[in-house]
Design a protein around this motif. Sequence first.
Motif, PDB file in Angstrom:
ATOM      1  N   ASP A   1      24.551  39.503  49.980  1.00  0.00           N
ATOM      2  CA  ASP A   1      23.819  40.668  50.424  1.00  0.00           C
ATOM      3  C   ASP A   1      23.491  40.410  51.874  1.00  0.00           C
ATOM      4  O   ASP A   1      23.654  41.693  52.547  1.00  0.00           O
ATOM      5  CB  ASP A   1      22.608  41.114  49.517  1.00  0.00           C
ATOM      6  N   ALA A   2      22.937  39.400  52.193  1.00  0.00           N
ATOM      7  CA  ALA A   2      22.683  39.467  53.723  1.00  0.00           C
ATOM      8  C   ALA A   2      23.980  39.658  54.723  1.00  0.00           C
ATOM      9  O   ALA A   2      24.000  40.372  55.644  1.00  0.00           O
ATOM     10  CB  ALA A   2      22.478  38.042  53.981  1.00  0.00           C
ATOM     11  N   GLY A   3      25.104  39.229  54.169  1.00  0.00           N
ATOM     12  CA  GLY A   3      26.509  39.482  54.719  1.00  0.00           C
ATOM     13  C   GLY A   3      26.635  40.961  54.914  1.00  0.00           C
ATOM     14  O   GLY A   3      27.100  41.717  55.772  1.00  0.00           O
ATOM     15  N   TRP A   4      26.731  41.764  53.815  1.00  0.00           N
ATOM     16  CA  TRP A   4      26.770  42.873  53.539  1.00  0.00           C
ATOM     17  C   TRP A   4      25.845  43.755  54.521  1.00  0.00           C
ATOM     18  O   TRP A   4      26.270  44.735  55.322  1.00  0.00           O
ATOM     19  CB  TRP A   4      26.670  43.491  52.056  1.00  0.00           C
ATOM     20  N   ASP A   5      24.592  43.399  54.642  1.00  0.00           N
ATOM     21  CA  ASP A   5      23.578  44.208  55.588  1.00  0.00           C
ATOM     22  C   ASP A   5      23.908  43.896  56.681  1.00  0.00           C
ATOM     23  O   ASP A   5      23.843  44.848  57.511  1.00  0.00           O
ATOM     24  CB  ASP A   5      22.310  43.433  55.102  1.00  0.00           C
ATOM     25  N   ALA A   6      24.563  42.791  57.308  1.00  0.00           N
ATOM     26  CA  ALA A   6      24.730  42.493  58.865  1.00  0.00           C
ATOM     27  C   ALA A   6      26.042  43.600  59.031  1.00  0.00           C
ATOM     28  O   ALA A   6      26.079  44.347  60.024  1.00  0.00           O
ATOM     29  CB  ALA A   6      25.175  41.158  58.854  1.00  0.00           C
ATOM     30  N   LEU A   7      27.181  43.651  58.249  1.00  0.00           N
ATOM     31  CA  LEU A   7      28.032  44.442  58.463  1.00  0.00           C
ATOM     32  C   LEU A   7      27.662  45.939  58.423  1.00  0.00           C
ATOM     33  O   LEU A   7      28.314  46.757  59.258  1.00  0.00           O
ATOM     34  CB  LEU A   7      29.044  44.253  57.392  1.00  0.00           C
ATOM     35  N   ALA A   8      26.977  46.354  57.556  1.00  0.00           N
ATOM     36  CA  ALA A   8      26.506  47.713  57.596  1.00  0.00           C
ATOM     37  C   ALA A   8      25.535  47.837  58.716  1.00  0.00           C
ATOM     38  O   ALA A   8      25.647  49.244  59.121  1.00  0.00           O
ATOM     39  CB  ALA A   8      25.370  47.906  56.082  1.00  0.00           C
ATOM     40  N   THR A   9      24.537  46.985  58.924  1.00  0.00           N
ATOM     41  CA  THR A   9      23.894  47.328  60.265  1.00  0.00           C
ATOM     42  C   THR A   9      24.977  47.537  61.616  1.00  0.00           C
ATOM     43  O   THR A   9      24.633  48.428  62.254  1.00  0.00           O
ATOM     44  CB  THR A   9      23.097  45.933  60.408  1.00  0.00           C
ATOM     45  N   ALA A  10      25.944  46.807  61.629  1.00  0.00           N
ATOM     46  CA  ALA A  10      26.806  46.990  62.786  1.00  0.00           C
ATOM     47  C   ALA A  10      27.482  48.113  62.823  1.00  0.00           C
ATOM     48  O   ALA A  10      27.837  49.098  63.599  1.00  0.00           O
ATOM     49  CB  ALA A  10      27.831  45.862  62.798  1.00  0.00           C
ATOM     50  N   ALA A  11      27.961  48.596  61.515  1.00  0.00           N
ATOM     51  CA  ALA A  11      28.576  50.101  61.476  1.00  0.00           C
ATOM     52  C   ALA A  11      27.650  51.268  61.636  1.00  0.00           C
ATOM     53  O   ALA A  11      28.042  52.150  62.227  1.00  0.00           O
ATOM     54  CB  ALA A  11      29.319  50.042  59.833  1.00  0.00           C
ATOM     55  N   VAL A  12      26.399  51.094  61.132  1.00  0.00           N
ATOM     56  CA  VAL A  12      25.658  52.112  61.050  1.00  0.00           C
ATOM     57  C   VAL A  12      25.094  52.352  62.790  1.00  0.00           C
ATOM     58  O   VAL A  12      25.098  53.355  63.245  1.00  0.00           O
ATOM     59  CB  VAL A  12      24.392  52.074  60.259  1.00  0.00           C
ATOM     60  N   THR A  13      24.913  51.300  63.344  1.00  0.00           N
ATOM     61  CA  THR A  13      24.719  51.137  64.601  1.00  0.00           C
ATOM     62  C   THR A  13      25.587  51.751  65.555  1.00  0.00           C
ATOM     63  O   THR A  13      25.406  52.570  66.449  1.00  0.00           O
ATOM     64  CB  THR A  13      24.219  49.819  65.000  1.00  0.00           C
ATOM     65  N   GLU A  14      26.828  51.293  65.394  1.00  0.00           N
ATOM     66  CA  GLU A  14      27.916  51.943  66.164  1.00  0.00           C
ATOM     67  C   GLU A  14      28.174  53.503  65.978  1.00  0.00           C
ATOM     68  O   GLU A  14      28.373  54.105  66.974  1.00  0.00           O
ATOM     69  CB  GLU A  14      29.230  51.298  65.665  1.00  0.00           C
ATOM     70  N   ALA A  15      27.914  53.869  64.551  1.00  0.00           N
ATOM     71  CA  ALA A  15      28.023  55.541  64.593  1.00  0.00           C
ATOM     72  C   ALA A  15      26.802  56.115  65.121  1.00  0.00           C
ATOM     73  O   ALA A  15      27.279  57.104  65.771  1.00  0.00           O
ATOM     74  CB  ALA A  15      28.093  55.568  63.099  1.00  0.00           C
ATOM     75  N   ARG A  16      25.699  55.450  65.347  1.00  0.00           N
ATOM     76  CA  ARG A  16      24.816  56.278  65.835  1.00  0.00           C
ATOM     77  C   ARG A  16      24.849  56.340  67.332  1.00  0.00           C
ATOM     78  O   ARG A  16      24.848  57.310  67.911  1.00  0.00           O
ATOM     79  CB  ARG A  16      23.354  55.357  65.532  1.00  0.00           C
ATOM     80  N   GLU A  17      25.350  55.085  67.852  1.00  0.00           N
ATOM     81  CA  GLU A  17      25.572  55.146  69.379  1.00  0.00           C
ATOM     82  C   GLU A  17      26.666  56.326  69.625  1.00  0.00           C
ATOM     83  O   GLU A  17      26.861  56.639  70.969  1.00  0.00           O
ATOM     84  CB  GLU A  17      25.999  53.795  69.860  1.00  0.00           C
ATOM     85  N   ALA A  18      27.882  56.228  68.884  1.00  0.00           N
ATOM     86  CA  ALA A  18      28.679  57.496  69.059  1.00  0.00           C
ATOM     87  C   ALA A  18      28.337  58.739  68.809  1.00  0.00           C
ATOM     88  O   ALA A  18      29.395  59.670  68.689  1.00  0.00           O
ATOM     89  CB  ALA A  18      30.046  56.815  68.371  1.00  0.00           C
ATOM     90  N   ARG A  19      27.215  58.850  68.322  1.00  0.00           N
ATOM     91  CA  ARG A  19      26.545  60.173  67.939  1.00  0.00           C
ATOM     92  C   ARG A  19      27.381  60.829  66.730  1.00  0.00           C
ATOM     93  O   ARG A  19      27.604  61.900  66.710  1.00  0.00           O
ATOM     94  CB  ARG A  19      26.441  60.991  69.128  1.00  0.00           C
ATOM     95  N   ARG A  20      27.936  59.801  65.889  1.00  0.00           N
ATOM     96  CA  ARG A  20      28.753  60.463  64.657  1.00  0.00           C
ATOM     97  C   ARG A  20      27.636  60.215  63.640  1.00  0.00           C
ATOM     98  O   ARG A  20      26.833  59.242  63.327  1.00  0.00           O
ATOM     99  CB  ARG A  20      29.943  59.476  64.440  1.00  0.00           C
ATOM    100  N   PHE A  21      27.882  61.096  62.348  1.00  0.00           N
ATOM    101  CA  PHE A  21      27.471  60.872  61.193  1.00  0.00           C
ATOM    102  C   PHE A  21      28.013  59.920  60.356  1.00  0.00           C
ATOM    103  O   PHE A  21      29.158  59.499  60.516  1.00  0.00           O
ATOM    104  CB  PHE A  21      27.434  62.215  60.348  1.00  0.00           C
ATOM    105  N   VAL A  22      26.934  59.215  59.619  1.00  0.00           N
ATOM    106  CA  VAL A  22      27.643  58.280  58.564  1.00  0.00           C
ATOM    107  C   VAL A  22      27.770  58.977  57.432  1.00  0.00           C
ATOM    108  O   VAL A  22      26.946  59.415  56.686  1.00  0.00           O
ATOM    109  CB  VAL A  22      26.687  57.032  58.346  1.00  0.00           C
ATOM    110  N   PRO A  23      29.067  59.098  56.826  1.00  0.00           N
ATOM    111  CA  PRO A  23      29.336  60.078  55.783  1.00  0.00           C
ATOM    112  C   PRO A  23      28.764  59.620  54.664  1.00  0.00           C
ATOM    113  O   PRO A  23      29.000  58.130  54.219  1.00  0.00           O
ATOM    114  CB  PRO A  23      31.017  60.050  55.715  1.00  0.00           C
ATOM    115  N   GLY A  24      28.171  60.219  53.682  1.00  0.00           N
ATOM    116  CA  GLY A  24      27.654  59.808  52.508  1.00  0.00           C
ATOM    117  C   GLY A  24      26.295  59.582  52.449  1.00  0.00           C
ATOM    118  O   GLY A  24      25.884  59.423  51.473  1.00  0.00           O
ATOM    119  N   LEU A  25      25.677  59.667  53.690  1.00  0.00           N
ATOM    120  CA  LEU A  25      24.168  59.613  53.906  1.00  0.00           C
ATOM    121  C   LEU A  25      23.408  61.305  53.794  1.00  0.00           C
ATOM    122  O   LEU A  25      23.980  61.862  54.621  1.00  0.00           O
ATOM    123  CB  LEU A  25      23.856  58.965  55.060  1.00  0.00           C
ATOM    124  N   GLY A  26      22.496  61.269  53.031  1.00  0.00           N
ATOM    125  CA  GLY A  26      21.753  62.397  52.974  1.00  0.00           C
ATOM    126  C   GLY A  26      22.282  63.683  52.364  1.00  0.00           C
ATOM    127  O   GLY A  26      23.577  63.681  51.911  1.00  0.00           O
TER     128      GLY A  26
END
Lengths: 260, 260, 260, 260
Positions: free
Chosen positions: A127-152
Amino acid sequence: MAEELSFPTGIGTSDADQIRLLGQDLAADLMGKVGFGELAFWLVAGRRPTPSETRVFETVLVALADHGFTPTAIAARVTYVSAPEALQGALAAGLLGGGSRFLGVTEDAGRFLAEVLAGVAEVPSDDAGWDALATAAVTEAREARRFVPGLGHPVHKVQDPRTPVLIRIADEEGLRGPHLRLFEAIGRVHPAILGRTLPLNGAGVCGAALADLGLPVDLLRGFALLARAAGLLGHLAEERRTGLGMEIYRTVDRNARYTP
Amino acid sequence: MAEELSFPTGIGTSDADQIRLLGQDLAADLMGKVGFGELAFWLVAGRRPTPSETRVFETVLVALADHGFTPTAIAARVTYVSAPEALQGALAAGLLGGGSRFLGVTEDAGRFLAEVLAGVAEVPSDDAGWDALATAAVTEAREARRFVPGLGHPVHKVQDPRTPVLIRIADEEGLRGPHLRLFEAIGRVHPAILGRTLPLNGAGVCGAALADLGLPVDLLRGFALLARAAGLLGHLAEERRTGLGMEIYRTVDRNARYTP
Amino acid sequence: MAEELSFPTGIGTSDADQIRLLGQDLAADLMGKVGFGELAFWLVAGRRPTPSETRVFETVLVALADHGFTPTAIAARVTYVSAPEALQGALAAGLLGGGSRFLGVTEDAGRFLAEVLAGVAEVPSDDAGWDALATAAVTEAREARRFVPGLGHPVHKVQDPRTPVLIRIADEEGLRGPHLRLFEAIGRVHPAILGRTLPLNGAGVCGAALADLGLPVDLLRGFALLARAAGLLGHLAEERRTGLGMEIYRTVDRNARYTP
Amino acid sequence: MAEELSFPTGIGTSDADQIRLLGQDLAADLMGKVGFGELAFWLVAGRRPTPSETRVFETVLVALADHGFTPTAIAARVTYVSAPEALQGALAAGLLGGGSRFLGVTEDAGRFLAEVLAGVAEVPSDDAGWDALATAAVTEAREARRFVPGLGHPVHKVQDPRTPVLIRIADEEGLRGPHLRLFEAIGRVHPAILGRTLPLNGAGVCGAALADLGLPVDLLRGFALLARAAGLLGHLAEERRTGLGMEIYRTVDRNARYTP
């Protein structure tokens, strides 16, 4: 000009005595022996699914079949009011709403997850590994001002009831793979990054599950459309009995305000 | 003008915590517990099918999913070539061919049989009775210069391989009802009336079987469309890999002959 | 819950005595007094075009109405073969091919040009200025490995015959504006940048001309679809007489090669 | 198998240097020289209309372009909400409502009138003759319990404002032919036969006028669809600015009442 024509296909052909489908004899090998969901998987993936895969796949189709009075259901119903002699038109009109805003989320989520996974040499093992990967992906999407599909979700603001059930079933069948793991990790880590807590929505979890089944991400929308076709037939069967589409049309029409 | 609006539906609705579908809780009662074909039947019929009914119903869907390079498959493929970003459009274009000449036979056959049965006080109890009813119906159609839907096929000139298999499966499940019996009798009696022997085609036997399941004859075309939606997804998945639609387009275009 | 509903629109409404459209009385002010192309422009732009604008606009519609046996025409024809009782379905199937690969170029070109123009404080005043702007835009597209929409054509490899005619007519009507100027400059400068000479295609020049008319670039595809609707009706009228779609279907079907 | 293929068409083809359409050189002979409505007529009829014919034809297209918040407009708008990236899908969804109940009246009226006229050796020469023919036709329809297409309107209960205007314009252009004469006679005689007075509706008078232009009655629905395509683009342009389709969807959704 005489020319040699050849239109090769591995889907189906027929001659006087036999109908072939996917390398099988339709009548002898498939009818009564393969389920409809199983066949739909096979048609797109080019291989027969296992019983576990079929169960997860059909669970996704059931999850996506209907979501009440969506634009797709409204379009199908008012089109049926207008042209009841052409059921295919009403169904097609409904499916044409299967684009970016509604049904498209399934495919978008699957593609987003697949792209993140394509960027790593090895999938995480805990899980720690998945969380790190997810954190990188969500952070990158946020910085690119893109939505993360499937959230909300506009209605299910805290939890989409479909999400935990589909994850549990995939787990039971040994099919809780990397796309679902990553999606779950996104659910855990996004609040700290985005500053608010959003549910993992049903369309998104379905996209993750379909991608874990090895289905091509460019066609995930197709399964959402197939599922919705069944839901739309339900709406049209009800429309035939109750005439709700006519009520919708009249409600809109009598409340029109002309503002040239 | 303030008004009370109410759009009643028994298909589905959702609120923050729950998605309801057909009187059930989607996540708790349906996902993982009902098959996709079973759900499609339920959506249209308003009642859950028995396992036997589900088997016959899915056999029909499997039988109708594909029939090679039909106009529906061609329309879907060339539309995908032209607009690959909108899969829903390619699928809809394919389904729009589901009209009187191809997929419509299923519904036409079911309706024809239902109308004949609606005209009798009591259904026959033996083959001789069915043959008499079929003879009257075929004779009447011939005199009115109407086709008997479900008779004849451009490719399967002697026997459509789907027909005996579906009848056998319906029989195994105890669902070889009056529509199928009448259809079989038409197969026996028509040569003497029409002066030639035609096969009972697959679309027709599917219509008879669906009518025997109690499904509304006005919506039988809908099941043919649902089945074909799966087949079209198969064609589109293949199109994505092989680009056959582009070949079809080019073949037609380079052989155009301008004849103003 | 009683609620006040209001669906405001400036397109059209009607009551017992009058049909209003675009702020006019349809019967008294529009019928017989406004042309169909003129009305189409007005509906989208929200203002009545001048006679010069109407001439350029209708020239674009004429230019885009047909381009032979495109995927759109094939899809419409085979759908008509399959469901001749539902003309709307055949027309819709044809229009659904109006996506990124074929009809979409009109909109893509208009948008590309509009985006380049949006990035400059002042439009150039001479050819040298346009060439400099075009050079920057084409260079940037090349570096981003993006196509320049409107450049190149699979059939018209040297010159698309529609391009000079539309530019001339726009010029005659005083409507050779910045989008057309920029498009022409792209035609002059791209060989030096891309290393090969491509024609400015008809779809692209139509997009430039529509953008110069002030029409919203997000809807330019809509005019290509409207034009193509007329062309498709021509194909369907011919199909009704000659049955070419059936020939297309049979050609594909009899040359199917099963390769499971 | 090598085979000679030939797909003859008189609509259009193109080669490297020229685009042919309807026996003309598109760029040299049509662009800027023929109006869009004129071209649409030509495409279907296979002959160029006279200026008088063009005026009546375009008046019909203008009359049929929009009729407020019809099912077609609603379907197009909610589909656009759901899939805004695929304008062709929203337009197609709208057109799919062009069936028997709404847009189909134009064709139904034209066909009804044409069939009555096909049954007479000679067309009447005065109003009394027309009234006799109309009386026979309406009486026969009533006895067969069939509606007379073109009679009655849910909103315009006394008079459809389009009807007298179109008749006047056809008369001005010398194109008030037998279909219009018969339709007018139906307007005069039906109250005595049916026991109530209904207006001649706009869709019906358009069908009569199109039939008088010599256009094929089996394709009259096509012109209603072409006209409506323009109206739908207007709705979609407005939708893009105001988001009414989203309001329609939300209104329906929030007033759903679950009644399993």
